[in-house]
Design a protein around this motif. Structure first.
Motif, PDB file in Angstrom:
ATOM      1  N   GLU A 191      48.186   2.320  53.665  1.00  0.00           N
ATOM      2  CA  GLU A 191      47.165   3.351  53.502  1.00  0.00           C
ATOM      3  C   GLU A 191      47.714   4.759  53.607  1.00  0.00           C
ATOM      4  N   THR A 192      48.878   4.925  54.221  1.00  0.00           N
ATOM      5  CA  THR A 192      49.459   6.259  54.396  1.00  0.00           C
ATOM      6  C   THR A 192      50.919   6.233  53.981  1.00  0.00           C
ATOM      7  N   PRO A 193      51.483   7.393  53.615  1.00  0.00           N
ATOM      8  CA  PRO A 193      52.909   7.413  53.258  1.00  0.00           C
ATOM      9  C   PRO A 193      53.814   7.058  54.421  1.00  0.00           C
ATOM     10  N   GLY A 194      53.394   7.414  55.647  1.00  0.00           N
ATOM     11  CA  GLY A 194      54.198   7.053  56.808  1.00  0.00           C
ATOM     12  C   GLY A 194      54.325   5.554  56.968  1.00  0.00           C
ATOM     13  N   ARG A 195      53.225   4.848  56.824  1.00  0.00           N
ATOM     14  CA  ARG A 195      53.262   3.390  56.921  1.00  0.00           C
ATOM     15  C   ARG A 195      54.049   2.769  55.777  1.00  0.00           C
ATOM     16  N   GLU A 196      53.924   3.349  54.599  1.00  0.00           N
ATOM     17  CA  GLU A 196      54.702   2.858  53.452  1.00  0.00           C
ATOM     18  C   GLU A 196      56.196   2.988  53.727  1.00  0.00           C
ATOM     19  N   VAL A 246      57.681  11.376  48.401  1.00  0.00           N
ATOM     20  CA  VAL A 246      57.010  12.185  47.377  1.00  0.00           C
ATOM     21  C   VAL A 246      55.497  12.154  47.586  1.00  0.00           C
ATOM     22  N   TRP A 247      54.971  11.013  47.972  1.00  0.00           N
ATOM     23  CA  TRP A 247      53.545  10.901  48.277  1.00  0.00           C
ATOM     24  C   TRP A 247      53.163  11.869  49.392  1.00  0.00           C
ATOM     25  N   LYS A 248      53.998  11.916  50.424  1.00  0.00           N
ATOM     26  CA  LYS A 248      53.716  12.807  51.552  1.00  0.00           C
ATOM     27  C   LYS A 248      53.760  14.273  51.124  1.00  0.00           C
ATOM     28  N   ILE A 249      54.711  14.616  50.270  1.00  0.00           N
ATOM     29  CA  ILE A 249      54.869  16.017  49.847  1.00  0.00           C
ATOM     30  C   ILE A 249      53.741  16.446  48.917  1.00  0.00           C
ATOM     31  N   THR A 250      53.408  15.588  47.957  1.00  0.00           N
ATOM     32  CA  THR A 250      52.414  15.958  46.944  1.00  0.00           C
ATOM     33  C   THR A 250      50.990  15.567  47.325  1.00  0.00           C
ATOM     34  N   GLY A 251      50.869  14.610  48.239  1.00  0.00           N
ATOM     35  CA  GLY A 251      49.547  14.097  48.569  1.00  0.00           C
ATOM     36  C   GLY A 251      48.995  13.137  47.544  1.00  0.00           C
ATOM     37  N   LYS A 252      49.817  12.733  46.566  1.00  0.00           N
ATOM     38  CA  LYS A 252      49.368  11.854  45.483  1.00  0.00           C
ATOM     39  C   LYS A 252      50.264  10.612  45.415  1.00  0.00           C
ATOM     40  N   PRO A 253      49.727   9.440  45.704  1.00  0.00           N
ATOM     41  CA  PRO A 253      50.538   8.216  45.607  1.00  0.00           C
ATOM     42  C   PRO A 253      51.093   7.996  44.208  1.00  0.00           C
ATOM     43  N   MET A 254      50.308   8.364  43.185  1.00  0.00           N
ATOM     44  CA  MET A 254      50.754   8.145  41.809  1.00  0.00           C
ATOM     45  C   MET A 254      51.987   8.974  41.506  1.00  0.00           C
ATOM     46  N   SER A 255      52.052  10.187  42.013  1.00  0.00           N
ATOM     47  CA  SER A 255      53.234  11.032  41.794  1.00  0.00           C
ATOM     48  C   SER A 255      54.469  10.392  42.413  1.00  0.00           C
ATOM     49  N   GLY A 256      54.308   9.834  43.606  1.00  0.00           N
ATOM     50  CA  GLY A 256      55.426   9.158  44.241  1.00  0.00           C
ATOM     51  C   GLY A 256      55.886   7.956  43.448  1.00  0.00           C
ATOM     52  N   ALA A 300      53.987  -5.443  58.066  1.00  0.00           N
ATOM     53  CA  ALA A 300      52.736  -5.497  57.299  1.00  0.00           C
ATOM     54  C   ALA A 300      51.593  -6.019  58.164  1.00  0.00           C
ATOM     55  N   LEU A 301      51.837  -7.083  58.912  1.00  0.00           N
ATOM     56  CA  LEU A 301      50.798  -7.625  59.782  1.00  0.00           C
ATOM     57  C   LEU A 301      50.418  -6.626  60.870  1.00  0.00           C
TER      58      LEU A 301
END
Length: 536
Positions: free
Chosen positions: A253-258, A324-334, A227-228
């Motif tokens: 900020e990005t699905p990769g970092r998540e 799922v965020w990466k596939i859909t482009g929507k964090p809420m969907s993930g 995180a830091l």
């Protein structure tokens, strides 16, 4: 509530009250600090308490954890913490807003806000009409007490053990309970594996409990370091009854970092399990070091496997969310997908864990499965299922919060304000405010520079018959740098700015420095609650 705001340039003192007043009495007021209610913050807790059975035996003693309400703008909760996500709404302590009950409302109020002009400088800043117009003199609660929003507690929650990487690490009081439980149960297993230890087996068991939670700390530090590295602030690490939790204050900020942020914890637990296995090969089996290393190897393997299960609020659930965020482009969907998988996982744990134990699939034979064991397994399954289900629901709620946060805009929440000089009587200031349809007073100097804000709660506390003899300067709170808020702030940036300087009112200014109006923390809280109540 009037949600309009703003004003033009402050007017000069040419329109001071014409009537003579006696000696004006002023009373000073100081701002009080605020208490925090608990961001939610992204939490990366560690999995279940380890099995307390010695290697080669079938008994385990996992432990649940009940504690820690979450508090912030975005949170990752985990079964190991049982944390409930919430959001901090900035504000000031109630003693800033105290006013005597039953204080009168003046009759000198002028036209209502709907019929009044648009502000001290007409046309300078158009504002939306208030939904529930009220005059400044009549504002306040029925009891005479303003109710500002509260802030969460400062980081804490147990015994401070240190600050690795600048992040405080706390041991919750509940940890001592689970340490005692592990010591007792694991000590009983050691009596069968190493009977020659005698009473010393409990000292060995206590060492195992401490060593296991040191492994949990390494798991949490992996989340913290990641995180830091991504410049995400970490509020604290807490070791609790059912594991550990890293409270990260913002979302990746990005699905990769998540994905990386979630995976590093289980990865470190797997590496620790491998290291303990290699160390176990170097010692003689059936000895105290051999038994301890075997127990730590198995415990860390279980922690890694449990946290990799693909459902929120576990690390595996956050990894699924990232995919799922990466596939859909929507964090809420993930979030929705991972949360419902988490709920399905909770049901599976509730039903499946007792069945697996009864069938002997977890290593226990039918001879060793008794009535108390069945009750213990069912209780453990219920606690695990409840924590996972609650965590999944909290993740959904926090996702909805993040979705609605941009609706909080300083410009739309600001109250229209009237500038008055320090010696202006309160009754005259209220008359001007009501004529202008304003609900806030800004005290300015002779050059029109803002000096302080008249507190709404202080106005309510002054009886009507005293208002002609009370100067506004005695009811005002001096402005600090943190109390000047840009009219362009919105969402999480707005909340972070208000949290940094707790107060009941803030001066809202344009980028040019021109006064726009006054923002009440109570208005922000109401808008926050209203936004959270709306469906996604």
């Amino acid at each position: 509530m009037d949600e309009s705001g703003g004003s033009g340039q402050p007017r000069s003192g040419t329109d001071e009250a014409t009537e003579r007043h006696g000696e004006q009495r002023a009373s000073s007021a100081s701002a009080a600090g605020a208490t925090r209610s608990g961001p939610e913050r992204p939490e990366h807790p560690t999995g279940p308490t380890p099995p307390t059975a010695a290697p080669g035996t079938s008994e385990t003693a996992p432990s649940p954890d009940p504690t820690d309400s979450a508090r912030g703008a975005a949170t990752h909760s985990d079964p190991s913490s049982g944390a409930e996500d919430g959001a901090e709404v900035p504000g000031a302590s109630p003693d800033q807003a105290e006013a005597p009950a039953g204080s009168g409302s003046p009759d000198e109020a002028g036209p209502s806000a709907q019929d009044a002009p648009h502000g001290p400088s007409d046309g300078a800043h158009p504002h939306p009409e208030p939904e529930h117009p009220r005059t400044l003199a009549h504002s306040g609660t029925g009891t005479g007490k303003a109710q500002p929003p509260r802030r969460g507690r400062e980081p804490g929650g147990g015994l401070l053990m240190g600050r690795p990487f600048g992040v405080p690490v706390y041991v919750a009081p509940s940890w001592f309970l689970v340490a005692a439980l592990i010591t007792w149960v694991f000590g009983g297993q050691l009596d069968r594996v190493l009977p020659e230890l005698g009473a010393l087996r409990y000292l060995v068991s206590l060492f195992f409990a401490v060593a296991f939670y040191a492994s949990v700390l390494v798991h949490e530090l992996a989340h913290t370091v990641a995180a830091l590295r991504f410049k995400l602030p970490v509020r604290r690490i807490q070791l609790q009854f059912f594991g550990g939790v890293s409270e990260i204050e913002k979302e990746a900020e990005t699905p990769g970092r998540e994905f990386v942020l979630s995976f590093v914890g289980p990865l470190l637990s797997l590496l620790l399990s491998g290291l303990f296995y290699l160390a176990m090969l170097a010692v003689e089996p059936g000895t105290v070091p051999g038994v301890l290393l075997a127990g730590l190897m198995i415990s860390n393997l279980i922690v890694a496997a449990f946290n990799l299960l693909p459902g929120l609020p576990l690390d595996g659930g956050r990894m699924l969310r990232a995919v799922v965020w990466k596939i859909t482009g929507k964090p809420m969907s993930g979030t929705i997908a991972a949360a419902w998988v988490g709920r399905a996982l909770a049901v599976s744990v509730l039903i499946g864990l007792p069945l697996l134990t009864q069938s002997g699939a977890l290593g226990a034979t039918q001879d060793h499965v008794g009535g108390m064991d069945t009750v213990t397994d069912a209780l453990l399954a219920a606690i695990l299922a409840a924590i996972i289900w609650t965590g999944a629901g909290n993740s959904l709620r926090m996702a909805r919060l993040r979705e609605h946060l941009p609706e909080l805009r300083a410009r739309s929440l600001t109250r229209r304000a009237v500038p008055v000089e320090t010696s202006t009587p309160l009754s005259e200031a209220l008359r001007r405010a009501n004529e202008a349809g304003a609900r806030a007073l800004v005290v300015v100097d002779a050059d029109g520079e803002p000096l302080s804000l008249v507190r709404e709660a202080a106005i309510v506390g002054v009886p009507e018959h005293r208002r002609p003899w009370v100067a506004v300067s005695g009811l005002a709170q001096d402005l600090t740098d943190g109390m000047r808020v840009s009219a362009e702030l919105a969402g999480e940036a707005l909340l972070d700015t208000l949290r940094a300087t707790p107060a009941t009112e803030y001066l809202v200014v344009e980028d040019s420095g021109e006064i726009y109006g006054v923002l009440s923390a109570a208005d922000v809280e109401r808008a926050f609650v209203k936004a959270m109540a709306r469906p996604s």
